[in-house]
Design a protein around this motif. Structure first.
Motif, mmCIF file in Angstrom:
data_model
loop_
_atom_site.group_PDB
_atom_site.id
_atom_site.type_symbol
_atom_site.label_atom_id
_atom_site.label_comp_id
_atom_site.label_asym_id
_atom_site.label_seq_id
_atom_site.Cartn_x
_atom_site.Cartn_y
_atom_site.Cartn_z
ATOM 1 N N GLU A 72 21.728 9.299 -6.152
ATOM 2 C CA GLU A 72 21.864 9.780 -7.531
ATOM 3 C C GLU A 72 20.849 9.099 -8.443
ATOM 4 N N GLU A 73 20.689 7.787 -8.276
ATOM 5 C CA GLU A 73 19.731 7.043 -9.109
ATOM 6 C C GLU A 73 18.289 7.438 -8.761
ATOM 7 N N MET A 74 18.012 7.655 -7.481
ATOM 8 C CA MET A 74 16.659 8.061 -7.072
ATOM 9 C C MET A 74 16.287 9.406 -7.676
ATOM 10 N N THR A 75 17.182 10.376 -7.574
ATOM 11 C CA THR A 75 16.888 11.704 -8.112
ATOM 12 C C THR A 75 16.817 11.682 -9.637
ATOM 13 N N LEU A 132 0.819 -1.208 0.000
ATOM 14 C CA LEU A 132 0.000 0.000 0.000
ATOM 15 C C LEU A 132 0.852 1.258 0.000
ATOM 16 N N VAL A 133 2.078 1.143 0.502
ATOM 17 C CA VAL A 133 2.961 2.307 0.531
ATOM 18 C C VAL A 133 3.234 2.816 -0.876
ATOM 19 N N ALA A 134 3.182 1.931 -1.871
ATOM 20 C CA ALA A 134 3.419 2.342 -3.259
ATOM 21 C C ALA A 134 2.352 3.313 -3.748
ATOM 22 N N GLU A 135 1.197 3.350 -3.055
ATOM 23 C CA GLU A 135 0.114 4.247 -3.447
ATOM 24 C C GLU A 135 0.259 5.642 -2.843
ATOM 25 N N MET A 136 1.345 5.904 -2.121
ATOM 26 C CA MET A 136 1.505 7.234 -1.526
ATOM 27 C C MET A 136 2.903 7.808 -1.725
ATOM 28 N N VAL A 137 3.747 7.122 -2.490
ATOM 29 C CA VAL A 137 5.125 7.604 -2.655
ATOM 30 C C VAL A 137 5.454 7.827 -4.124
ATOM 31 N N ASP A 138 6.539 8.579 -4.339
ATOM 32 C CA ASP A 138 7.023 8.824 -5.698
ATOM 33 C C ASP A 138 7.998 7.746 -6.133
ATOM 34 N N LEU A 139 8.747 7.213 -5.165
ATOM 35 C CA LEU A 139 9.701 6.142 -5.438
ATOM 36 C C LEU A 139 9.527 5.058 -4.393
ATOM 37 N N PHE A 140 9.555 3.802 -4.836
ATOM 38 C CA PHE A 140 9.413 2.681 -3.922
ATOM 39 C C PHE A 140 10.715 1.896 -3.931
ATOM 40 N N VAL A 141 11.396 1.875 -2.786
ATOM 41 C CA VAL A 141 12.704 1.230 -2.670
ATOM 42 C C VAL A 141 12.569 -0.022 -1.813
#
Length: 325
Positions: A249-252, A159-168
Motif C-alpha cells: 500500500e505504501e509503495m503504490t 547502482l540499482v537505484a539508477e534503474m528502479v522507481d522505488l528502492f526498498v
C-alpha cells in the motif's frame, strides 16, 4: 531464434521467449550483442511500463523469503510479477550458484511469476551490467511489477537505484550499530525501509529497530520527489506475512504520488540518459582494449607501476596523454 522471431512472442507474454531474450542480452558475443540491440530497439517503442522495485539488504536478512511471500501476495491480486535476482560471482572462479529459484519454490511455480537469476560477474553496484535491459524485456512481456534483488548492502551497491522507481531496503531487527554499518549513502537512497522478521520473540526488537530507523530518516534532508512522511520505516514478517499488504500500500501510494507530480517520468528519463552514457563509456573502454598499440602501452606502463618505477597516478596521466595525441 532471431530478434524478429522473439519480439512478437515477448509482446504476447511468452515466458520461454523472455528467458531466451534475457540470455541473449546477457551474452558478450558480438553477434549476440547486435541481435540484442536490435531486439531492444524494436521493443522500445511499445511504451509498456511496470513498477520497478529494487530490493537490497544485508546477507541473511531474508530477501528471498520476503520476495516469495510478497510476490505471491501480488500474484494473488492478479498482478504479473517478474523477479530478477542478481547472484554474486566468485572473484576466483567467476562462477555463480544461481540458486534463487530453489529458495522461491512456490513463486517459481506460479504462472503469473517469472524468476530469473543472473550472475553479477565483475560488475559492482549489486546488479549485473545487463539487468536494466532485462527489466525492459520484462516490461514488454506485460509484467506489472519487476522486483530486482541485489547482491547485498555495500558501499558500491547503490547502482540499482539508477534503474528502479522505488528502492526498498530490507533490514533485520536488533540492528544496534547497523545505522553506521549500512552507511548514510544507501540510507539516503532508500524510499522505504522494511524491518523483516517482525514475528515471535523478535517482534519487540523489530519494533524498536523500526523506531530507530524512523528517527534516523527524519534527520535526512527532505527530497523533492517524496511526499510528507517519506521515506519511512515499516515492520514486516515474510514468515507470518504480517505487514506485506501495508508495505505494498505504501509503495503504490508513493509511486502514484510521484506520477501525479511528474517526478516519475522525469526520473525515468534521467535514468535512461544515465544508462546511455554508461553504455558509451563501456563501449569506448572495449574499443581501447581491442587496439593492439594501446594494449601494449597499457602493459608497459602497468609493468612500470608493478615494479615501482612509476606511481599509478603518473602512469595513468601518461596513458591519457597518449590517448589524447
Amino acid at each position: 531464434m532471431t530478434a524478429a522471431d522473439l519480439a512478437p512472442r515477448i509482446l504476447e507474454g511468452d515466458r520461454r521467449a523472455l528467458a531466451r531474450a534475457i540470455t541473449l542480452v546477457e551474452s558478450g558475443r558480438a553477434d549476440h550483442r547486435a541481435q540484442a540491440a536490435e531486439l531492444l530497439d524494436t521493443l522500445a517503442g511499445v511504451g509498456r511500463q511496470a513498477l520497478r522495485i529494487g530490493l537490497s539488504g544485508t546477507p541473511g536478512v531474508g530477501k528471498s523469503t520476503f520476495i516469495e511471500a510478497f510476490g505471491l501476495r501480488l500474484t494473488g491480486q492478479g498482478l504479473r510479477v517478474a523477479v530478477l535476482a542478481v547472484d554474486p560471482s566468485s572473484a576466483r572462479s567467476g562462477g555463480s550458484i544461481l540458486g534463487d529459484k530453489t529458495r522461491m519454490e512456490q513463486l517459481s511455480r506460479d504462472p503469473n511469476a517469472f524468476i530469473r537469476p543472473s550472475p553479477s560477474q565483475t560488475h559492482l553496484g549489486g546488479v549485473a551490467r545487463r539487468t536494466r535491459e532485462a527489466v525492459s524485456l520484462c516490461e514488454a512481456a506485460q509484467f506489472d511489477v519487476v522486483l530486482i534483488e541485489t547482491v547485498g548492502v555495500g558501499q558500491s551497491e547503490t547502482l540499482v537505484a539508477e534503474m528502479v522507481d522505488l528502492f526498498v531496503l530490507l533490514m533485520a531487527p536488533g540492528g544496534g550499530d547497523e545505522l553506521q554499518g549500512v552507511k548514510r549513502g544507501i540510507m539516503e537512497m532508500a524510499d522505504i525501509i522494511l524491518v523483516n522478521k517482525a514475528d515471535g520473540d523478535l517482534k519487540p526488537a523489530a519494533m524498536r529497530t523500526v523506531a530507530d530507523y524512523a528517527g534516523a530518516l527524519h534527520l535526512l534532508r527532505k527530497r523533492p520527489q517524496d511526499p510528507e512522511g517519506f521515506p519511512k520505516a515499516l515492520p514486516v514478517s515474510a514468515l507470518s506475512q504480517d505487514g506485506l499488504d501495508k508495505a505494498w500500500e505504501e509503495m503504490t501510494a508513493l509511486a502514484d504520488w510521484r506520477r501525479a507530480q511528474g517526478h516519475f517520468e522525469t526520473r525515468r528519463a534521467e535514468q535512461a540518459r544515465h544508462w546511455f552514457e554508461a553504455e558509451v563509456r563501456e563501449g569506448l573502454l572495449a574499443r581501447l582494449r581491442e587496439d593492439p598499440q594501446i594494449r601494449a602501452q597499457m602493459q608497459a606502463l602497468g609493468t612500470a607501476v608493478a615494479e615501482g618505477d612509476s606511481a599509478p597516478a603518473a602512469a595513468a596521466a601518461r596513458m591519457l596523454a597518449l590517448l589524447r595525441d
